[in-house]
Design a protein around this motif. Structure first.
Motif, short mmCIF file in Angstrom:
data_model
loop_
_atom_site.label_atom_id
_atom_site.label_comp_id
_atom_site.label_asym_id
_atom_site.label_seq_id
_atom_site.Cartn_x
_atom_site.Cartn_y
_atom_site.Cartn_z
N ASP A 63 -7.89 -12.02 -3.07
CA ASP A 63 -8.83 -11.65 -1.69
C ASP A 63 -9.34 -10.44 -1.61
OD1 ASP A 63 -7.64 -14.30 -0.60
OD2 ASP A 63 -5.96 -13.80 -0.27
N VAL A 64 -8.00 -9.56 -2.31
CA VAL A 64 -8.39 -8.62 -1.90
C VAL A 64 -8.35 -7.81 -3.13
CG1 VAL A 64 -8.21 -6.20 -1.62
CG2 VAL A 64 -8.07 -8.07 0.40
N GLN A 65 -9.06 -6.84 -4.27
CA GLN A 65 -8.29 -5.96 -5.55
C GLN A 65 -9.16 -4.41 -4.86
OE1 GLN A 65 -9.19 -7.73 -8.98
NE2 GLN A 65 -10.50 -6.01 -9.57
N CYS A 66 -8.37 -3.69 -5.99
CA CYS A 66 -8.02 -2.79 -5.29
C CYS A 66 -7.82 -1.81 -6.26
CB CYS A 66 -7.26 -1.94 -3.99
SG CYS A 66 -6.22 -2.22 -4.12
N ARG A 67 -8.52 -0.39 -6.56
CA ARG A 67 -8.51 0.60 -7.54
C ARG A 67 -6.90 1.68 -6.57
NH1 ARG A 67 -11.03 5.21 -11.01
NH2 ARG A 67 -12.66 4.88 -9.13
N MET A 68 -6.09 1.81 -7.61
CA MET A 68 -4.97 2.43 -7.41
C MET A 68 -4.89 3.53 -8.17
SD MET A 68 -2.80 0.52 -4.66
CE MET A 68 -1.63 1.79 -4.61
N VAL A 69 -4.27 4.86 -8.07
CA VAL A 69 -4.00 5.85 -8.23
C VAL A 69 -2.51 6.36 -8.61
CG1 VAL A 69 -6.24 6.45 -9.06
CG2 VAL A 69 -5.00 8.15 -7.63
N ALA A 70 -2.26 6.91 -9.55
CA ALA A 70 -0.92 7.41 -9.43
C ALA A 70 -0.36 8.58 -10.21
CB ALA A 70 0.64 6.23 -9.39
N ARG A 71 0.81 8.81 -10.03
CA ARG A 71 1.13 9.84 -10.72
C ARG A 71 2.35 9.52 -11.77
NH1 ARG A 71 3.20 11.16 -5.72
NH2 ARG A 71 5.76 10.71 -6.03
N SER A 72 2.64 8.11 -11.86
CA SER A 72 3.43 7.97 -13.29
C SER A 72 3.78 6.28 -13.05
CB SER A 72 4.81 8.74 -13.41
OG SER A 72 5.58 7.84 -12.25
N THR A 73 3.73 5.63 -14.00
CA THR A 73 4.21 3.98 -13.65
C THR A 73 5.31 3.78 -12.61
OG1 THR A 73 5.64 4.02 -15.37
CG2 THR A 73 4.12 3.66 -15.96
N ALA A 74 6.36 4.73 -12.98
CA ALA A 74 7.51 4.37 -11.74
C ALA A 74 6.78 5.41 -10.17
CB ALA A 74 8.60 5.78 -11.91
N HIS A 75 5.85 6.05 -10.19
CA HIS A 75 5.08 6.09 -9.17
C HIS A 75 4.56 5.06 -8.01
CE1 HIS A 75 2.11 8.45 -6.71
NE2 HIS A 75 3.48 8.38 -5.12
N LEU A 76 3.61 3.54 -9.01
CA LEU A 76 2.53 2.97 -9.31
C LEU A 76 3.65 1.85 -8.55
CD1 LEU A 76 0.53 1.77 -9.73
CD2 LEU A 76 0.33 0.73 -11.59
N GLN A 77 4.60 2.29 -9.54
CA GLN A 77 5.59 0.74 -8.82
C GLN A 77 5.99 1.22 -7.35
OE1 GLN A 77 9.48 0.59 -11.18
NE2 GLN A 77 9.72 -1.09 -10.11
N GLU A 78 6.60 1.66 -6.60
CA GLU A 78 6.99 2.21 -5.65
C GLU A 78 5.77 1.69 -4.63
OE1 GLU A 78 7.91 6.60 -4.69
OE2 GLU A 78 9.02 6.31 -6.75
N LEU A 79 4.31 2.04 -5.02
CA LEU A 79 3.57 2.27 -4.65
C LEU A 79 3.42 0.88 -3.85
CD1 LEU A 79 0.98 4.74 -5.06
CD2 LEU A 79 1.88 5.04 -3.65
N LEU A 80 3.31 -0.20 -5.52
CA LEU A 80 2.86 -1.70 -5.40
C LEU A 80 4.43 -2.48 -4.38
CD1 LEU A 80 2.55 -2.42 -8.95
CD2 LEU A 80 0.80 -2.34 -6.92
N LEU A 81 5.40 -1.30 -4.51
CA LEU A 81 6.41 -2.17 -3.66
C LEU A 81 6.44 -1.90 -1.84
CD1 LEU A 81 10.11 -1.02 -5.72
CD2 LEU A 81 9.06 -3.25 -4.97
N GLU A 82 5.08 -0.86 -1.83
CA GLU A 82 5.47 -0.49 -0.39
C GLU A 82 3.89 -1.94 -0.09
OE1 GLU A 82 3.03 3.11 2.57
OE2 GLU A 82 3.69 3.49 0.09
N LEU A 83 2.65 -1.73 -1.09
CA LEU A 83 2.10 -2.80 -0.91
C LEU A 83 2.88 -4.44 -0.24
CD1 LEU A 83 -0.80 -2.53 -2.70
CD2 LEU A 83 -0.86 -1.70 -0.62
#
Length: 160
Positions: free
Chosen positions: A108-128
């Protein structure tokens, strides 16, 4: 909602827009000279392009990796039906989301995200994924860019 200009842009408008694209740091006088018109004519055309909604902004482009944001990812969200407004508020409130689009197809939605590291990206994905309106996330890490952001280059499509 996009606005359709009241009239199609003419050759002078195209030259003004190309000059803005190609010489973004030039003065109005330098741009006018490049286009071959007076500064007053150039400024009048520029103002009209702003007022008509053809030009909607200008932004500084940043090298995200040099700022410590070394990981980028496309993130697809499946959203409960009728919950687009809360998702919009969620994404708008997350500074790591640098673009977001309502899409057709598998998400339904596609977004582009930025993160400091893959671990940080994982935290952001969990938040979503913790948001009650998000039913599923799917992400793809961006390895490199083949074609850079180029909205202004769409101006060349007018010649086709």
């Amino acid at each position: 909602m996009s606005r359709v200009p009241e009239q199609i842009i003419d050759d002078l408008d195209r030259r003004v827009l190309r000059t803005l694209r190609d010489m973004p740091r030039a003065t109005l006088g330098e741009m006018a000279e490049h286009v071959g018109v007076s500064r007053t004519t150039f400024k009048a055309r520029l103002d009209r392009l702003w007022e008509s909604g053809i030009i909607i902004g200008h932004e500084t482009q940043l090298d995200l990796a040099s700022m410590g944001l070394e990981v980028q990812a496309w993130v697809q969200l499946n959203v409960q039906q009728g919950e687009l407004e809360p998702i919009t508020e969620l994404l708008d409130g997350l500074p790591h989301v640098i673009e977001a689009f309502v899409t057709t197809g598998g998400a339904d939605v596609q977004c582009r995200m930025v993160a400091r590291s893959t671990a940080h990206l994982q935290e952001l994905l969990l938040e979503l994924s913790r948001h009650p309106a998000v039913t599923r996330t799917k992400s793809s890490v961006i390895l490199s860019s083949l074609v850079s952001h180029r909205k202004v280059q769409a101006l060349d499509l007018l010649d086709l």
